[in-house]
Design a protein around this motif. Structure first.
Motif, PDB file in Angstrom:
ATOM      1  N   SER A 157      93.344 -65.013   5.748  1.00 36.37           N
ATOM      2  CA  SER A 157      93.454 -64.233   4.469  1.00 36.37           C
ATOM      3  C   SER A 157      92.926 -62.966   4.710  1.00 36.37           C
ATOM      4  O   SER A 157      93.125 -62.169   3.737  1.00 36.37           O
ATOM      5  CB  SER A 157      92.495 -65.271   3.393  1.00 36.37           C
ATOM      6  N   MET A 158      91.966 -62.747   5.448  1.00 33.25           N
ATOM      7  CA  MET A 158      91.526 -61.379   6.011  1.00 33.25           C
ATOM      8  C   MET A 158      92.415 -60.559   6.919  1.00 33.25           C
ATOM      9  O   MET A 158      91.827 -59.268   7.204  1.00 33.25           O
ATOM     10  CB  MET A 158      89.928 -61.427   6.184  1.00 33.25           C
ATOM     11  N   HIS A 159      93.559 -61.189   7.229  1.00 28.59           N
ATOM     12  CA  HIS A 159      94.452 -60.434   7.972  1.00 28.59           C
ATOM     13  C   HIS A 159      93.876 -60.313   9.316  1.00 28.59           C
ATOM     14  O   HIS A 159      94.467 -59.310  10.202  1.00 28.59           O
ATOM     15  CB  HIS A 159      95.074 -59.017   7.626  1.00 28.59           C
ATOM     16  N   TRP A 160      93.112 -61.118   9.919  1.00 31.74           N
ATOM     17  CA  TRP A 160      92.504 -61.218  11.265  1.00 31.74           C
ATOM     18  C   TRP A 160      93.576 -61.614  12.102  1.00 31.74           C
ATOM     19  O   TRP A 160      94.566 -62.452  11.681  1.00 31.74           O
ATOM     20  CB  TRP A 160      91.317 -61.854  11.542  1.00 31.74           C
ATOM     21  N   GLU A 161      93.530 -61.138  13.457  1.00 33.89           N
ATOM     22  CA  GLU A 161      94.679 -61.757  14.398  1.00 33.89           C
ATOM     23  C   GLU A 161      94.089 -63.116  15.044  1.00 33.89           C
ATOM     24  O   GLU A 161      93.012 -63.129  15.853  1.00 33.89           O
ATOM     25  CB  GLU A 161      95.110 -60.891  15.280  1.00 33.89           C
ATOM     26  N   VAL A 162      94.369 -64.386  14.753  1.00 34.62           N
ATOM     27  CA  VAL A 162      93.816 -65.482  15.533  1.00 34.62           C
ATOM     28  C   VAL A 162      94.703 -65.586  16.808  1.00 34.62           C
ATOM     29  O   VAL A 162      95.764 -65.907  16.914  1.00 34.62           O
ATOM     30  CB  VAL A 162      94.074 -66.853  14.725  1.00 34.62           C
ATOM     31  N   ARG A 163      93.648 -65.386  17.786  1.00 31.65           N
ATOM     32  CA  ARG A 163      94.207 -65.055  19.278  1.00 31.65           C
ATOM     33  C   ARG A 163      94.386 -66.735  19.807  1.00 31.65           C
ATOM     34  O   ARG A 163      95.307 -66.882  20.709  1.00 31.65           O
ATOM     35  CB  ARG A 163      93.212 -64.430  20.259  1.00 31.65           C
ATOM     36  N   LEU A 164      93.666 -67.725  19.587  1.00 34.63           N
ATOM     37  CA  LEU A 164      93.651 -68.874  20.140  1.00 34.63           C
ATOM     38  C   LEU A 164      92.862 -69.864  19.182  1.00 34.63           C
ATOM     39  O   LEU A 164      91.964 -69.786  18.759  1.00 34.63           O
ATOM     40  CB  LEU A 164      92.973 -68.933  21.354  1.00 34.63           C
ATOM     41  N   THR A 165      93.449 -71.127  19.301  1.00 37.69           N
ATOM     42  CA  THR A 165      92.827 -72.239  18.539  1.00 37.69           C
ATOM     43  C   THR A 165      93.053 -73.541  19.346  1.00 37.69           C
ATOM     44  O   THR A 165      94.098 -73.487  19.969  1.00 37.69           O
ATOM     45  CB  THR A 165      93.174 -72.536  17.031  1.00 37.69           C
ATOM     46  N   PHE A 166      92.062 -74.298  19.603  1.00 39.32           N
ATOM     47  CA  PHE A 166      92.249 -75.616  20.674  1.00 39.32           C
ATOM     48  C   PHE A 166      91.193 -76.313  19.826  1.00 39.32           C
ATOM     49  O   PHE A 166      90.180 -76.276  19.851  1.00 39.32           O
ATOM     50  CB  PHE A 166      91.904 -75.130  21.968  1.00 39.32           C
ATOM     51  N   SER A 167      91.765 -77.878  20.005  1.00 36.43           N
ATOM     52  CA  SER A 167      90.893 -78.856  19.654  1.00 36.43           C
ATOM     53  C   SER A 167      90.997 -80.177  20.662  1.00 36.43           C
ATOM     54  O   SER A 167      92.125 -80.269  21.174  1.00 36.43           O
ATOM     55  CB  SER A 167      91.087 -79.243  18.299  1.00 36.43           C
ATOM     56  N   LYS A 168      89.886 -80.921  20.565  1.00 36.90           N
ATOM     57  CA  LYS A 168      89.955 -82.057  21.456  1.00 36.90           C
ATOM     58  C   LYS A 168      88.736 -82.950  20.984  1.00 36.90           C
ATOM     59  O   LYS A 168      87.800 -82.583  20.909  1.00 36.90           O
ATOM     60  CB  LYS A 168      89.731 -81.883  22.844  1.00 36.90           C
ATOM     61  N   ASP A 169      89.090 -84.241  20.814  1.00 37.67           N
ATOM     62  CA  ASP A 169      88.275 -85.095  20.395  1.00 37.67           C
ATOM     63  C   ASP A 169      87.208 -84.630  19.200  1.00 37.67           C
ATOM     64  O   ASP A 169      86.047 -84.599  19.251  1.00 37.67           O
ATOM     65  CB  ASP A 169      87.104 -85.406  21.629  1.00 37.67           C
ATOM     66  N   GLN A 170      87.939 -84.257  18.319  1.00 36.13           N
ATOM     67  CA  GLN A 170      87.296 -83.846  16.819  1.00 36.13           C
ATOM     68  C   GLN A 170      86.449 -82.663  17.225  1.00 36.13           C
ATOM     69  O   GLN A 170      85.575 -82.047  16.164  1.00 36.13           O
ATOM     70  CB  GLN A 170      86.353 -85.002  16.210  1.00 36.13           C
TER      71      GLN A 170
END
Length: 908
Positions: A875-888
């Motif tokens: 919403s603030m126009h940041w660039e999300v470079r990476l997201t990753f999830s595992k086991d909550q």
């Protein structure tokens, strides 16, 4: 071959008679018929006890070894005849029943004995297979015609089943009925497939054995005296397949049993893994519920996927193992005095927020620019104009923190012409003028080499009020005055009071020393902002009416270069505050005009050696001397630096209480026993001194290890009887935390997040515990501000003990720093804790405020929280470079852009 010979004996007796060949032939034929009928009956009974009925309903059983008794869960319908524990014969009752069924008259008794003898020989031929079968009774189902013959054997089978059931009760009870039905269907399908394969293999083996039997029969015929009788006997065997058929059925049954056992082992192994996983998930869920319950019932205390398709970077498989796993200790089950700043703060209850994090808040939220007088340099808790109208200025209260009642949710604008900061170490000497467009210091302090305007740059020659000709010479001058200071070995962490543009701290990096520099936001206009833009640690703070946000006894040295602080005022409470944070045995270095007031030429160095000024200086010096003497500080030396024309007085804090106990005048007094010297969050200054720890196991009784050993070794005062934040004994907990962050940084952060670390200088760990993250970055050209939250276990003294530094803070309020001052923010399980205390929108606005454009944010937290933070950042126009999830658990790496809203808020 013994079996064949045995079966041919009935044909020998008629062949030895010589009285009547016709009678003998008739007798022989009759005997053969009787034998065939008896053998057929025996085979029927025997085969039904080995070959399972096709109508058997297979139930799952526990896996077992080939040489152990199988576990039997239940018996369905009528059981098969069982073998005796000693021999391979059927039970005596069954033999009796069969004898009655075949008849027991005298004319037939000899024939019956021959049949039983033949059956015994046949059992001997079966060998090891029968032995295994004795050890592993197979659970099968009788055909309807043999139900009556198996009634007695059912009781024996039920006894065996009962024994096996008791030996495997624990394993049987662990499987629920739902798993049992599912596995039953799966096993039934597998057994049907295997039965078809086994039948085909059995047919092939049967043909081979029948061919072998025929050859043996032909060999037997050459030894028989009566060809007809021998042929009839052999034909009988070939047609009925008594010996062959029974052995083949047993082999087939054993093979089916072995395959079933293997299959059951695999099924049970899968069940065990599934059960273990379910039990682990259940335990984790219970722990989370218990943790949440405790947090709701008690006062706030620190609770000890896939890549984004739009991400600009990807994470390697090798790095993923270290990215997500984290330590989630909440410290609630620990033993020992882990106090928090929230417990000590008098005002914390009034400041505590009750609103939590709502994931839908971001929907419809409109960001606007902050409409404030401070503009691009807005610090909400220092620029609260509404509060400052009613604040006294007697003790510099107007320079202290006064946060707005509602934390701002606006974004700070960028200065016109802002450019990305210059990399370290070039930034120590010059910065972009447009980033900090302030010229007042260049005018006022230019002749002291603080700062100068040079084209599009602001340059810093490295000077200061007391070291006009450079900080490095001044630094070496101090060590020559007191060799025991030993920069970068004995002295590692210092506090620089009234730092100016922090050139002293900037050049101490070359001596492997960290300096926490601070100065107020005052008429000297952005001096701390200059320091941070240069890549030098600093905070905006003032020595006024409240304690500094640091623990007691943590700084190896305190330095003040003509900091213009009235140390003697109000009973000396400002100098007593420095005494609180100075380590026992540590030095206070004071370089200022009053130090060398006795010599007229020294006084006149600072222009205007008027007589009344000299008297004032003498008065200040005398007051300072009297105060330090009453505080038991030892005036270690007074030295003069002729190059910079400056003198320095160096004092040392006592390491025992002997001087305190023998003072003639108890002024300043000793603090009360219930006054916690570590309490620092909104705590008023006290005009008293705390006693020096003398117990060898107490913090402050010994000097830390030399740098850099102190970074790696647990502090001597960490007690193994106390439980650490993550549940282990405190020293082991410290070591495990260090090893954990070394792995995460080396295997993930340095190469897996796409961060160019050469462009990173100013780093903040927004939720530090033991300082493990900062310690893991030791070999990089960065410094880390470790923030210990006020509702967290007070581990900040540990961070200082290992040669790092940090500060207390509440992230429900604004941090005391200028906008755009950090290159990287690290938040490990911070937001999931904040959501229970305050709204998230002001926190995200604060993150945006203190991070530079192109700066990075690393968030490690629960997966759902990471998702919420990602929404706010987008919403603030940041660039999300990476997201990753595992086991909550999840991780996010994002970069701030230059985007700013186009409209201003009504008020901030």
């Amino acid at each position: 071959m013994g079996m064949v010979g045995k079966s041919s004996r009935p044909g020998k007796r008629p062949s030895s008679s010589s009285s009547s060949s016709a009678a003998s032939c008739i007798s022989t034929v009759g005997m053969v018929v009787v034998v065939m009928l008896c053998v057929l009956g025996v085979w029927t009974l025997t085969s039904s006890s080995v070959i399972p009925s096709q109508s058997t309903s297979t139930r799952p059983r526990s896996a077992f070894s080939s040489f152990t008794t199988p576990s039997i869960e239940r018996i369905e319908r009528d059981p098969p005849p069982v073998f005796d524990a000693v021999s391979n014969h059927l039970s005596e009752d069954e033999n009796a029943a069969k004898s009655e069924g075949l008849g027991s008259s005298d004319p037939q008794s000899e024939k019956t004995e021959a049949i039983e003898e033949e059956s015994e020989q046949r059992s001997d031929l079966d060998g090891g297979e029968s032995e295994i079968q004795r050890q592993q009774p197979e659970v099968t189902v009788h055909s309807e015609e043999n139900d009556s013959a198996g009634e007695h054997s059912q009781e024996q089978l039920e006894e065996a089943a009962s024994e096996n059931r008791s030996g495997n009760s624990e394993e049987s009870e662990s499987n629920n009925e739902q798993q049992e039905r599912s596995q039953e269907q799966q096993q039934q399908q597998q057994l049907e497939m295997e039965t078809a394969e086994n039948k085909e293999e059995s047919d092939n083996r049967s043909e081979i054995r029948m061919e072998t039997e025929r050859e043996e029969a032909r060999d037997q015929e050459t030894h028989q005296e009566t060809n007809e009788g021998g042929e009839n006997g052999q034909d009988s065997q070939s047609e009925t397949g008594i010996g062959d058929g029974r052995s083949e059925n047993q082999r087939e049954s054993e093979e089916n049993q072995h395959q079933t056992e293997t299959e059951m082992q695999q099924i049970e192994s899968s069940e065990a893994e599934q059960q273990t996983g379910e039990e682990q998930e259940s335990r984790e869920a219970q722990q989370q519920e218990q943790q949440q319950k405790e947090e709701e019932e008690s006062a706030p205390a620190e609770s000890g996927g896939s890549s984004d398709p739009n991400a600009g970077e990807s994470i390697s498989d090798e790095s993923r193992s270290e990215v997500v796993p984290s330590q989630k200790g909440d410290g609630k089950n620990r033993k020992g005095p882990w106090s928090t700043q929230a417990d000590q703060s008098e005002n914390e209850k009034e400041r505590r927020r009750g609103d939590g994090l709502d994931g839908n808040d971001v929907i419809g939220h409109k960001w606007e620019l902050c409409n404030v007088t401070a503009g691009p340099d807005y610090i909400p808790c220092l620029d609260n104009e509404k509060a400052l109208r009613h604040i006294e200025t007697t003790h510099y209260q107007h320079r202290e923190r006064h946060c707005p009642e509602e934390s701002p949710t606006c974004l700070v604008p960028l200065p016109k012409g802002y450019r990305h900061s210059i990399e370290w170490s070039k930034s120590r000497d010059r910065i972009w003028y447009n980033n900090v467009p302030r010229t007042k210091l260049a005018v006022v302090k230019g002749h002291q080499n603080w700062v100068k305007v040079t084209g599009e740059y602001l340059t810093f020659p490295g000077g200061g009020t007391q070291f006009i000709h450079g900080a490095l010479h001044y630094i070496d001058f101090i060590q020559k005055s007191v060799p025991d200071i030993a920069w970068g070995k004995h002295t590692r962490v210092i506090l620089d009071v009234g730092c100016g543009v922090a050139s002293f701290g900037g050049y101490l990096f070359e001596r492997d020393v960290l300096a926490m520099s601070f100065a107020p936001k005052d008429e000297h206009e952005a001096q701390v902002q200059f320091a941070l833009e240069r890549g030098i640690p600093a905070i905006s703070a003032v020595m006024g009416s409240q304690r500094l946000p640091f623990p007691s006894r943590v700084f190896d040295m305190v330095h003040c270069a003509r900091c213009r602080v009235p140390w003697h005022a109000d009973g000396g409470r400002l100098l007593l505050e420095l005494n609180r944070v100075l380590r026992p045995g540590g030095y206070f270095v004071w370089s200022a005009t009053p130090v060398y007031q006795k010599l007229k030429e020294d006084v006149e160095i600072w222009k205007g050696g008027v007589l009344e000024t000299l008297y004032k200086i003498i008065s200040i010096s005398n007051a300072m001397s009297a105060l330090t003497t009453s505080m038991c500080w030892d005036l270690f030396t007074i030295k003069k630096d002729r190059v910079n024309s400056v003198g320095a007085a160096i004092y040392r804090k006592p390491m025992s209480n002997e001087c305190y106990d023998h003072r003639k005048h108890h002024s300043p007094p000793m603090c009360k026993e219930d006054d916690d010297p570590n309490a620092a969050w909104y705590i008023p200054l006290q005009t008293c001194m705390h006693r020096v720890p003398v117990d060898g196991a107490e913090r402050g009784s010994q000097w830390p290890e030399e740098w850099s050993n102190r970074l790696r070794q647990p502090p001597y005062w960490l007690n193994s009887s106390e439980i650490g934040i993550y549940g282990k004994p405190a020293p082991a907990d410290f070591t495990a935390d260090y090893e954990h962050w070394k792995r995460v940084v080396s295997k993930s952060y340095l190469s897996g997040l796409g961060i160019s670390w050469s462009k990173v200088r100013n780093v903040m760990d927004m939720r530090a515990v033991y300082g493990g993250f900062a310690a893991a970055l030791k070999d990089l050209k960065v410094w880390v501000m470790n923030v210990v939250n006020i509702d967290a276990p007070d581990t900040l003294p540990i961070i200082y003990e290992r040669g790092l530094f940090g500060i207390y803070h509440d992230w429900c309020e604004s941090f005391s720093t200028y906008p755009r001052t950090y290159d990287l923010l690290h938040a490990d399980h911070l937001f999931s804790r904040l959501k229970k205390r305050c709204k998230i929108a002001p926190v995200m606005a604060e993150v945006d405020r203190i991070l530079r454009p192109s700066g990075k944010l690393i968030v490690r937290d629960e997966s759902n929280v990471v998702g919420e933070i990602e929404s706010w950042l987008r919403s603030m126009h940041w660039e999300v470079r990476l997201t990753f999830s595992k086991d909550q658990e999840g991780i996010l790496c994002a970069e701030k852009t230059d985007w700013r809203p186009e409209t201003y808020s009504d008020s901030s």
